[in-house]
Write a protein that holds these residues in place. Sequence first.
Motif, mmCIF file in Angstrom:
data_model
loop_
_atom_site.group_PDB
_atom_site.id
_atom_site.type_symbol
_atom_site.label_atom_id
_atom_site.label_comp_id
_atom_site.label_asym_id
_atom_site.label_seq_id
_atom_site.Cartn_x
_atom_site.Cartn_y
_atom_site.Cartn_z
ATOM 1 N N SER A 117 62.500 81.142 36.526
ATOM 2 C CA SER A 117 61.133 80.779 36.137
ATOM 3 C C SER A 117 60.280 80.582 37.387
ATOM 4 C CB SER A 117 61.128 79.512 35.286
ATOM 5 O OG SER A 117 61.629 78.419 36.017
ATOM 6 N N ARG A 118 58.982 80.668 37.145
ATOM 7 C CA ARG A 118 58.000 80.411 38.204
ATOM 8 C C ARG A 118 57.074 79.304 37.735
ATOM 9 N NH1 ARG A 118 56.766 83.804 42.392
ATOM 10 N NH2 ARG A 118 54.564 83.361 42.111
ATOM 11 N N ALA A 119 56.613 78.499 38.660
ATOM 12 C CA ALA A 119 55.754 77.377 38.312
ATOM 13 C C ALA A 119 54.380 77.829 37.832
ATOM 14 C CB ALA A 119 55.587 76.449 39.510
ATOM 15 N N ASP A 120 53.944 78.992 38.273
ATOM 16 C CA ASP A 120 52.579 79.413 37.956
ATOM 17 C C ASP A 120 52.465 80.338 36.753
ATOM 18 O OD1 ASP A 120 53.850 81.487 39.221
ATOM 19 O OD2 ASP A 120 52.122 82.095 40.408
ATOM 20 N N ARG A 121 53.568 80.902 36.285
ATOM 21 C CA ARG A 121 53.495 81.865 35.176
ATOM 22 C C ARG A 121 54.708 81.712 34.278
ATOM 23 N NH1 ARG A 121 52.173 87.737 37.236
ATOM 24 N NH2 ARG A 121 52.408 88.080 35.012
ATOM 25 N N ASP A 122 54.484 81.272 33.062
ATOM 26 C CA ASP A 122 55.613 81.132 32.141
ATOM 27 C C ASP A 122 55.922 82.417 31.394
ATOM 28 O OD1 ASP A 122 53.318 81.034 30.627
ATOM 29 O OD2 ASP A 122 53.885 79.270 29.474
ATOM 30 N N ASP A 123 55.086 83.451 31.541
ATOM 31 C CA ASP A 123 55.370 84.724 30.874
ATOM 32 C C ASP A 123 56.454 85.518 31.595
ATOM 33 O OD1 ASP A 123 53.566 85.109 33.026
ATOM 34 O OD2 ASP A 123 52.883 87.008 32.181
ATOM 35 N N LEU A 124 56.886 85.072 32.770
ATOM 36 C CA LEU A 124 57.921 85.782 33.531
ATOM 37 C C LEU A 124 59.300 85.131 33.391
ATOM 38 C CD1 LEU A 124 55.953 86.473 36.838
ATOM 39 C CD2 LEU A 124 56.247 87.979 34.879
ATOM 40 N N ASP A 125 59.410 84.059 32.611
ATOM 41 C CA ASP A 125 60.693 83.368 32.450
ATOM 42 C C ASP A 125 61.732 84.308 31.838
ATOM 43 O OD1 ASP A 125 59.250 81.238 33.342
ATOM 44 O OD2 ASP A 125 59.423 80.058 31.518
ATOM 45 N N ALA A 126 62.944 84.208 32.342
ATOM 46 C CA ALA A 126 64.026 85.053 31.829
ATOM 47 C C ALA A 126 65.358 84.314 31.991
ATOM 48 C CB ALA A 126 64.080 86.376 32.585
#
Length: 173
Positions: A117-126
């Motif tokens: 995950s990234r702190a700035d974009r939750d659409d990239l979580d995998a």
Amino acid sequence: MAMHMTTSPSSDPNGPRKSDRWIPWYFVGGFAIMLIANISLVTFSMTSWNGLVTKHAFEEGNNYNAAISGAARQQELGWRSKLSVDGVIDQNGTITVLFRDKDSNPITGAKMSVMMSRADRDDLDATIPLAEIAPGEYRASAAFPVYGRWQLRTIANAMGDDYQTVEYVVVNP
């Protein structure tokens, strides 16, 4: 005795100045600018990241004591892991996790995955499942859609116990 009379601007026989007619429109313009700014900010706040970290905050809050006891159990077990991301080419890399017990022996047969995950974009979580390729060594290929700082949460279940840890990696081009 002579009286001297002075005239004030309001008693001008010609009436108000032409520029005075715009004064009410200055107020209307100021309120219009404020309204446009507020609408823009509300629209941005409604369409940007909502700040949610979890979708089930209430349930997780109710299970907080279980999480604390799980962390204590993990501390007791003394398990540890070492995560690495290697071979990043064209935003694809290899995630490797070395999984050991407190005596540095490999832990085999674990069901392991990594949540990216990234702190700035939750659409990239995998979530990436890892396969055991050697005793205590788990590996999988992963796509990193953007370069930068990623949070990788290692989650494992072995011998009836759970383990998890969080590490941060920077993926460079």
